[in-house]
Every structure is written in C-alpha cells, then in structure tokens.
Design a protein around this motif. Structure first.
Motif, mmCIF file in Angstrom:
data_model
loop_
_atom_site.group_PDB
_atom_site.id
_atom_site.type_symbol
_atom_site.label_atom_id
_atom_site.label_comp_id
_atom_site.label_asym_id
_atom_site.label_seq_id
_atom_site.Cartn_x
_atom_site.Cartn_y
_atom_site.Cartn_z
ATOM 1 N N LEU A 299 21.310 25.625 -20.167
ATOM 2 C CA LEU A 299 20.814 25.390 -21.416
ATOM 3 C C LEU A 299 21.419 26.349 -22.326
ATOM 4 N N GLY A 300 21.810 26.129 -23.564
ATOM 5 C CA GLY A 300 22.195 27.093 -24.416
ATOM 6 C C GLY A 300 23.582 27.628 -24.139
ATOM 7 N N CYS A 301 24.265 26.916 -23.105
ATOM 8 C CA CYS A 301 25.784 27.175 -22.974
ATOM 9 C C CYS A 301 26.600 27.349 -24.086
ATOM 10 N N ALA A 302 27.308 28.468 -24.127
ATOM 11 C CA ALA A 302 28.179 28.754 -25.401
ATOM 12 C C ALA A 302 29.696 28.289 -24.837
ATOM 13 N N HIS A 303 30.302 27.549 -25.709
ATOM 14 C CA HIS A 303 31.697 27.099 -25.693
ATOM 15 C C HIS A 303 32.504 27.622 -26.692
ATOM 16 N N LEU A 304 33.587 28.158 -26.224
ATOM 17 C CA LEU A 304 34.624 28.551 -27.396
ATOM 18 C C LEU A 304 35.789 27.794 -27.368
ATOM 19 N N HIS A 305 36.092 26.814 -28.374
ATOM 20 C CA HIS A 305 37.045 25.759 -28.320
ATOM 21 C C HIS A 305 38.676 26.382 -28.826
ATOM 22 N N HIS A 306 38.372 26.973 -29.850
ATOM 23 C CA HIS A 306 39.565 27.489 -30.704
ATOM 24 C C HIS A 306 39.369 28.797 -31.213
ATOM 25 N N TYR A 307 40.194 29.587 -31.536
ATOM 26 C CA TYR A 307 40.113 30.817 -32.049
ATOM 27 C C TYR A 307 41.474 31.253 -32.928
ATOM 28 N N GLN A 308 41.644 31.596 -34.001
ATOM 29 C CA GLN A 308 42.818 32.196 -34.504
ATOM 30 C C GLN A 308 42.559 33.049 -35.701
ATOM 31 N N VAL A 309 43.685 34.045 -35.835
ATOM 32 C CA VAL A 309 43.567 35.114 -36.968
ATOM 33 C C VAL A 309 44.584 34.861 -37.649
ATOM 34 N N GLU B 266 27.011 20.827 -37.099
ATOM 35 C CA GLU B 266 26.486 19.472 -36.821
ATOM 36 C C GLU B 266 25.901 18.995 -35.387
ATOM 37 N N THR B 267 25.144 18.306 -35.455
ATOM 38 C CA THR B 267 24.545 18.033 -33.978
ATOM 39 C C THR B 267 25.482 17.101 -33.344
ATOM 40 N N GLY B 268 25.729 17.431 -32.074
ATOM 41 C CA GLY B 268 26.605 16.437 -31.354
ATOM 42 C C GLY B 268 25.815 15.988 -30.213
ATOM 43 N N PHE B 269 26.227 14.630 -29.847
ATOM 44 C CA PHE B 269 25.620 13.996 -28.836
ATOM 45 C C PHE B 269 26.532 13.748 -27.452
ATOM 46 N N ALA C 102 27.330 24.926 -28.883
ATOM 47 C CA ALA C 102 26.217 25.635 -28.094
ATOM 48 C C ALA C 102 25.627 24.184 -27.370
ATOM 49 N N ASP C 103 25.786 24.126 -26.079
ATOM 50 C CA ASP C 103 25.454 23.054 -25.273
ATOM 51 C C ASP C 103 24.085 22.955 -24.680
ATOM 52 N N TYR C 104 23.214 21.934 -25.019
ATOM 53 C CA TYR C 104 21.881 21.882 -24.286
ATOM 54 C C TYR C 104 22.013 20.201 -23.730
ATOM 55 N N PRO C 105 21.040 20.071 -22.779
ATOM 56 C CA PRO C 105 21.085 18.601 -22.556
ATOM 57 C C PRO C 105 20.890 17.684 -23.690
ATOM 58 N N VAL C 106 22.062 16.632 -23.387
ATOM 59 C CA VAL C 106 22.251 15.527 -24.044
ATOM 60 C C VAL C 106 22.764 15.722 -25.576
ATOM 61 N N VAL C 107 22.002 16.711 -26.241
ATOM 62 C CA VAL C 107 22.476 17.249 -27.701
ATOM 63 C C VAL C 107 23.376 18.680 -27.633
ATOM 64 N N SER C 108 23.992 19.082 -28.605
ATOM 65 C CA SER C 108 24.690 20.005 -28.742
ATOM 66 C C SER C 108 24.789 20.634 -30.117
#
Lengths: 124, 148
Positions: B25-35, B54-57, B130-136
């Motif tokens: 629940l509320g797992c955070a993922h970092l996909h990309h980072y640049q400076v 935006e809400t992801g499914f 930020a991942d939650y069950p089904v939605v993110s």
C-alpha cells in the motif's frame, strides 16, 4: 550421503552469493561536457528498503543543492546522472549518482564610462 | 468447528493476497531521474517545483481482484480478458497505463508561470508513481531554479 549434503550446502551458498548484489541500471542521462574539466564534482544518495518496498522518493531531493554547494557562483555542467538499483537477497538499495564539472561562469563585463572613451579617442 | 481444508486454503490464500496488497500500500517507485546543468553565475537562483499527476490502472491486478470475489465459472472468462489485455499492453513503460495521453503536456506552461522571466536552470525531472491496489498515482515532477 554426507558428501551429497555438503555438495548441496556448497551449491546453496554459491547460489546465494551469486544472487546477492545484483545491480541494474534504471536510467542514465548526461548533459553537454565542458572543455574545462579541471574541477570534477560527485554526489551520491542512496535509499534502502526491505523487500524493495519504498514509501517515498525523497532521497533524491538534495542532489542539485549538493552540486551547487560544491560549485558556488559557478556553472555545474557535464552532469552524468545514474539511477541504479541493487538487490541484496531481500534488501533493495536504490542509488542516484551525479558526477559533474564545475566551470566558473564568465566574468561580468566591466562597466565602461562613455566619457572616458571619448577622451581616449581625442587623445589618439 | 474448524473450516474444512479447501475452504481454509482458500481463506488463507485470500488473506495472503490481502496482506501482500497491504504491504505494498502506498509503495513509491522512482522510474526516471535526471539533472540538467545548474548555472549559478547569472544571478540569484530561486527554487521552484511543478508537478502533474494522473491516475493509473493496473488491469491485471483488477482482474485478479475480480477473481477473488467471483466464482470459478467466471474465472475462465476473466482469464480470457487478461489474455486479451496482454496482447496490446506490452513494451517498455514507466508505471501503470492511464486513460489520458496528454496529462504531462502542461508542464512547460507551468514552469513559465512559475518563472516569468523564462530564465530557468538546474532542471530536475522525476518520473515516479505511488502504487495502491489496482490504482496508482502517476506523477511527473519538475524542480529547478528561476534566475532572478
């Protein structure tokens, strides 16, 4: 029987060792590299989580400020940013490394009085 | 007094799935980072931050959740739906799919609104979720400095 047990134990230990420290490169980016590379900089931030469950990504927030602190009043350029993830069995370590170069900015132009230009011209 | 073995196994499986979801629940993922380059020689730097989301499914998770609450007769139909979705939900991605393809388009306008002079430096781009069950929550954050 004892020999096979030892062999199995040795194989298990080797598998664990091989599986530990598996690193993957998530993203990488680089900006234009300056000709003056006399002052390299480096900043690294890491974040560790059990089972790879992280609750925020705040560990990267201070990276730009740390780069600026190492290059006061200058330009931080040639930035190579690497975002990596390493698994140690059940622990995941995320790390962002930024290496760059500090180039002192152009000196501000001197303020030249117009009247002094005119008097120089007359002298010539 | 005690539930029969198949029912117990089913209950334990549901509990295990629910527990896994609770952990994530509320797992955070970092996909990309640049400076980008940080130019501190042109004036005072004022930090700013803009963010769009935006809400992801996760359609696979949604169908797995539907299987938990449906009977075995509908499992085959749900498996077919999962297979159909898998046909066109492949390839490299960051985060879950969304139902909008222009949710990140307004970033440039937001940056210019925060920095009317248009002189920005040290742009940092983060793509996270930020991942939650089904939605993110799919998020793009831009941080930078406005040269004053």
């Amino acid at each position: 029987m004892k020999h096979s047990r030892l062999t199995r134990a040795a194989l298990a230990v080797c598998s664990l060792l091989l599986a530990s420290g598996c690193t993957s490169l998530q993203t990488v980016s680089v900006t234009s590299i300056p000709s003056d590379r006399s002052k390299p900089l480096e900043v690294e931030e890491t974040n560790t989580a059990f089972l790879g469950i992280h609750f925020d990504n705040d560990f990267v927030e201070t990276i730009p400020e740390q780069l600026r602190e190492q290059c006061p009043g200058g330009k931080v350029t040639g930035i190579l940013t690497k975002y990596e993830s390493t698994w140690y069995i059940i622990i995941q370590v995320r790390s962002v490394t930024a290496t760059a170069y500090c180039v002192q900015g152009d000196a501000p132009a001197r303020k030249i009085e117009v009247s002094s230009l005119v008097s120089q011209e007359r002298a010539l | 007094m005690f539930p029969s073995t198949p029912r117990l196994a089913g209950s334990l499986r549901s509990l295990g799935l629910a527990g896994t979801w609770a952990l994530a629940l509320g797992c955070a993922h970092l996909h990309h980072y640049q400076v980008a380059d940080i130019d501190g020689s042109q004036g005072t730097l004022e930090p700013f931050e803009v963010q769009v989301d935006e809400t992801g499914f996760d359609l696979q998770e949604a169908s797995e959740a539907a299987k938990l609450v449906s009977d075995s007769n509908q499992h085959k139909r749900l498996d077919e739906i999962q297979g159909f979705l898998a046909l066109f939900q492949y390839g490299p991605t960051t985060g879950d799919p969304t139902f909008s393809d222009d949710w990140a388009d307004g970033l440039t306008a937001q940056i210019l609104a925060r920095c009317p002079s248009g002189q920005v430096t040290g742009l940092v781009a983060l793509r996270e979720s930020a991942d939650y069950p089904v939605v993110s929550g799919q998020v793009v954050t831009i941080r930078g400095y406005c040269v004053r």
